[in-house]
Scaffold this active site. Structure first.
Site, mmCIF file in Angstrom:
data_model
loop_
_atom_site.group_PDB
_atom_site.id
_atom_site.type_symbol
_atom_site.label_atom_id
_atom_site.label_comp_id
_atom_site.label_asym_id
_atom_site.label_seq_id
_atom_site.Cartn_x
_atom_site.Cartn_y
_atom_site.Cartn_z
ATOM 1 C CB THR A 132 -25.531 40.500 -68.144
ATOM 2 O OG1 THR A 132 -25.377 41.683 -67.376
ATOM 3 C CG2 THR A 132 -24.144 40.069 -68.620
ATOM 4 C CG ASP A 133 -26.826 45.780 -68.107
ATOM 5 O OD1 ASP A 133 -26.227 44.960 -67.383
ATOM 6 O OD2 ASP A 133 -27.505 46.715 -67.643
ATOM 7 C CD GLU A 134 -22.681 43.241 -64.576
ATOM 8 O OE1 GLU A 134 -21.458 43.111 -64.332
ATOM 9 O OE2 GLU A 134 -23.576 42.900 -63.787
ATOM 10 C CE1 TYR A 158 -22.393 37.071 -65.120
ATOM 11 C CE2 TYR A 158 -22.487 39.447 -64.819
ATOM 12 C CZ TYR A 158 -23.092 38.262 -65.180
ATOM 13 O OH TYR A 158 -24.392 38.264 -65.608
ATOM 14 C CE LYS A 162 -24.389 35.526 -69.327
ATOM 15 N NZ LYS A 162 -25.189 34.273 -69.482
#
Length: 352
Positions: A132-134, A158, A162
């Site tokens: 993810t970009d997060e 989260y 990741k």
């Protein structure tokens, strides 16, 4: 054959459907079937011999070893993850267990399998990790979008889990030579999306005459990627990506959350108007912002375009209209996933 983990979830399920719509190569689909895993998404494959479903956990190394030895996949594509920020805040332990420990166990099982392959099969094998970009943190309004070289600065349980999984994948390549690929995508939307995320939640609540909850002022900006575009990008990375490399996948569609909600309301006003003639936007309700809410994400996907020739086919306007129409046409699917426990969680999360 390819092995897909998390292939009954939103992105994984769409990928399995997309893969088998365009290829005769079978898919071994491993999914734990947590609350967001839904076999109804794969109902069209029920009698398709190309789809082999196994219920199981990527943390079960014995099961993984058995499946790898029996089915001999040429690639593993890892979608399996806990992925909802709000749930990670209220219960981070599951995110660490699945996203960090689970990825570690999957990598170790795959490494053992890969080590026993012939030289030719070793060279052609790929482990593709979906992220993810997060993991990159947050951006200010004038900042450049996230490139693959942006430092990792995760701000939620989260995104931290990741980020940890991404680092493990990178380390297994540099230490053990495992031919890995990593993709970091922006916010996905489209068919078969579990209605805890913004877009399906807004569509479901609008049609159910319920409040449309907006965190804070609704000006959090996200880059929106239609899930079928994401699937095509993954196929391209699997086909031609360079082992050890990371590829950002974005939709080139930065939108504030409030604008996204108003767009959905306008489309629903057109496709299925309210009985009282008012706009669905009258149901918008601002709620207290969540802790540590990142203000802006934006993806620079030029590397993927430059090196592998990929760009999204959908604009946000075309993709969101297709999405709204899909939910209107598939209310039975929505009813099947909105269990009592899900409704209890919504009440707790949004105080509605």
């Amino acid at each position: 054959m390819i092995l897909v983990t998390g292939g009954a979830g939103f992105i994984g399920g769409n990928f399995v459907l997309d893969w088998l719509a365009g290829s005769e190569e079978p898919v071994l689909n491993l999914d734990k079937l947590t609350y967001a895993g839904n076999l109804d998404t794969l109902a069209s494959l029920k009698d398709d011999s190309r789809h082999v479903f196994v219920r199981g956990d990527i943390g079960d190394r014995e099961l993984l070893a058995h499946l790898l030895t029996e089915h001999r996949p040429r690639a593993v594509i890892n979608f399996a993850a806990e992925s909802h920020v709000d749930r990670s805040i209220s219960g981070p332990g599951e995110f660490i267990q699945t996203n960090v420990v689970g990825t570690f166990n999957l990598l170790e099982a795959v490494r053992g399998y890969w080590n026993d392959l012939t030289v030719a099969d070793k060279q052609s094998f790929r482990f593709l990790h979906i992220s993810t970009d997060e993991v990159y943190g947050t951006l200010l309004p004038g900042d450049s979008p996230f490139a693959e070289t942006h430092p990792y600065e995760p701000n939620s349980p989260y995104s931290a889990s990741k980020a940890a999984s991404d680092h493990l994948v990178r380390a297994w390549h540099h230490t053990y030579g495992l031919p890995v690929l990593t993709t970091n995508c922006s916010n996905n939307y489209g068919p078969y999306h579990f209605p805890e995320k913004l877009i399906p939640l807004v569509i479901l609540n609008a049609l159910s005459d319920k409040p449309l909850p907006i965190y804070g002022d609704g000006q959090q900006v996200r880059d929106w990627l239609y899930v079928k575009d994401h699937c095509s990008a993954i196929r391209r990375v699997l086909e031609a990506g360079t082992p050890g490399e990371t590829y950002n996948i974005g939709g080139w569609n930065e939108k504030p959350n409030l604008e996204v909600v108003h767009t959905i309301c306008s489309i629903l006003d057109e496709l299925q108007p309210r009985a009282d003639g008012k706009s669905y936007s009258a149901q918008i309700t601002f709620v207290q912002d969540r802790p540590g809410h990142d203000r802006r994400y934006a993806i620079d996907a030029r590397k993927l375009e430059r090196e592998l020739g990929w760009r999204p086919a959908e604009t946000f306007e075309t993709g969101i209209r297709k999405t709204a129409q899909w939910y209107l046409d598939n209310l039975t699917w929505i009813q099947g996933v909105t269990s009592g426990s899900y409704r209890d969680w919504l009440k707790e999360q949004y105080a509605l």
